[in-house]
Write an enzyme that holds these catalytic residues in place. Structure first.
Site, PDB file in Angstrom:
ATOM      1  N   GLY A   1       1.409  -1.961   5.528  1.00 12.22           N
ATOM      2  CA  GLY A   1       2.006  -3.057   6.287  1.00 12.22           C
ATOM      3  C   GLY A   1       0.950  -4.032   6.749  1.00 12.22           C
TER       4      GLY A   1
ATOM      5  CB  CYS B   1      -0.898   0.029   1.237  1.00 15.08           C
ATOM      6  SG  CYS B   1      -2.124  -1.299   1.289  1.00 15.08           S
TER       7      CYS B   1
ATOM      8  N   GLY C   1      -0.548  -0.106  -5.020  1.00 13.34           N
ATOM      9  CA  GLY C   1      -1.896  -0.613  -4.791  1.00 13.34           C
ATOM     10  C   GLY C   1      -2.876   0.017  -5.753  1.00 13.34           C
TER      11      GLY C   1
END
Length: 493
Positions: A127, A25, A51
């Protein structure tokens, strides 16, 4: 034989994707700029490679928070003035998402927002929390009400339940309860906050645009807006920007030897980014050169698997003095859902995204260079395409060691039994892919390409568990889930 049992099975969701680890991300935040939302949208556009499922921006105008969260690409959702006008204010944070935990539904799109006792709090996260499910179960048992299925929502509940007085102390209290990998960017009605996990597994950098502080996952997000890179957020560091734009650096956790993620260099980071003081493009070229030294081959042409294999292929070609050619042309305009993936269309899948450049390939011995092999499905189809275009030999060279272990830190890698290198020997993989030879860079070779003398097995310099099985933090959710399954088996017996 069912699809799930076939070695070349692909689920419908990723039927047209490259055979690579799925992206993580991207996070971005800016403080004090009159065009905060526009700047954030541009920053997210530069981070789009991290992403492509969804994106969101939250802004604050001095009185109210404003939120726009959309499924799809940044450019498709945040290029319209009518959308940006709904995000007034001089502070904004944004997120571009690939889901590693939680479904792809609007309520999971970040930044997440909640009204807490001290005011509004918005947060976004790159994460994965390895104790997120465990904490979620505990919080729900204690009465917490969840709106999303993403592990990021845990941080909102932990901050809300903290007994500390100041917001930043509640935030740090929450960080002290989580495990795993994270780069957080958050905002309140007075502050912008950035935080990086104690091992620095996930990246986060600090920059400035006309004096206004910025947090971003990569330096390329600073470049697109003309901002100046200041420094990386240190592992375990929490940086607070107050209402006056002043920066405070807090280091609330015991220092640990940093272990940034190796896959940022192999695949995730954009080639023009700087990570750990290293230019990612130059690192990838050195990886290719090291691969050529470790596994030389007699061939006529070096061909990259675009786009991620390009820098390593250039390095391989330069070191081996074998001509570099674009033997595979990638179509960048094929979307996942432009056509229903029926079986007959599925069989065309790789050709919709990659086309053989026959003039370069026919009658040649090829060195095919890619960054990694996960399931091996697309790699096998590309090799077949090279054969059909007239290649006399295909030698496959991979710019990372074999991926034998799953990831729990924000990379969407499949279960271990779906990883080709976990199931097969090198010779079996070679036969499965249908190539004359197959070689991966060694783990020490990868470390040397990053400027190290090799891997320090006693204290590894990077997070490399997908190659080695050496996980740098506890995997609490996995252990607790295993214990739960054992308990259920014991009850049933």
């Amino acid at each position: 034989m069912t699809d799930a049992a076939r070695p070349d099975a692909e689920d419908d969701h990723h039927w047209l994707d490259d055979d690579h680890p799925r992206e993580e991300c991207g996070v971005f935040g800016i403080f004090g700029h009159p065009d905060a939302a526009t700047i954030t949208a541009l920053g997210l556009h530069a981070l789009q490679h991290r992403g492509q499922e969804a994106a969101g921006i939250v802004s604050f105008d001095g009185r109210r928070f404003h939120s726009e969260r959309r499924l799809g690409l940044v450019g498709d959702n945040f290029s319209k003035a009518s959308v940006i006008e709904q995000l007034p204010g001089s502070v904004a944070i944004g997120h571009t998402r690939y889901s590693t935990t939680g479904e792809t539904i609007l309520r999971n799109v970040q930044p997440l927002f909640a009204e807490l006792a001290g005011g509004g709090f918005a947060v976004c996260h790159n994460g994965n929390l390895t104790n997120g499910l465990t904490l979620r179960r505990q919080l729900i048992a204690e009465g917490a009400i969840y709106q999303a299925t993403s592990d990021t929502e845990v941080i909102l509940h932990l901050v809300a339940r903290s007994k500390r007085n100041r917001f930043i102390d509640r935030f740090i209290d929450a960080l002290g309860q989580i495990e795993g990998a994270y780069a957080f960017v958050g905002m309140t009605n007075k502050k912008l906050v950035g935080a990086r996990d104690p091992l620095g597994i996930r990246p986060l950098v600090l920059g400035r645009l006309d004096g206004h502080p910025i947090f971003a996952s990569e330096t390329c997000a600073l470049d697109i807006i003309g901002a100046k890179f200041e420094r990386e957020v240190d592992p375990g560091e929490v940086i607070v920007i107050d209402e006056h734009g002043e920066l405070e650096s807090l280091r609330p956790f015991a220092p640990r030897t940093p272990r940034p993620c190796l896959f940022e260099y192999v695949y995730f980071a954009r080639p023009d980014s700087i990570a750990g003081g290293r230019n990612v493009y130059e690192v990838r070229k050195r990886i290719g050169a090291t691969l050529a030294q470790e596994s030389p081959v007699e061939a006529d042409v070096v061909v990259p698997v675009p786009d991620s294999g390009v820098p390593a292929a250039i390095g391989f070609a330069q070191d081996s003095a074998i001509p570099y050619e674009l033997g595979i042309i990638r179509n960048h305009y094929v979307g996942r859902t432009f056509i229903q993936p029926t079986q007959s269309i599925r069989e065309l899948g790789v050709r919709l995204k990659h086309s053989a450049n026959r003039a370069v390939i026919e009658g040649k011995r090829l060195v095919l260079v890619d960054d990694s092999i996960v399931r091996g499905t697309t790699s096998r189809k590309i090799v077949k395409m090279m054969r059909e275009a007239g290649a006399t030999e295909v030698h496959f060279r991979i710019a990372s060691p074999p991926i034998r272990f799953p990831d729990f830190y924000g990379i969407d890698m499949p279960e271990q039994d779906k990883l080709l290198a976990a199931k097969m020997s090198l010779e079996d993989m070679r036969a499965y892919l249908g190539v004359e030879s197959l070689a991966f860079i060694t783990i020490d070779g990868l470390y040397r390409a990053l400027g190290e003398t090799g891997r320090n097995n006693a204290a590894p310099q990077f997070t490399d568990h997908y190659f080695t099985g050496d996980y740098p933090t506890p995997i609490t959710d996995l252990v607790s889930e295993g214990a739960k399954q054992l308990s259920l088996l014991a009850e049933a017996s």
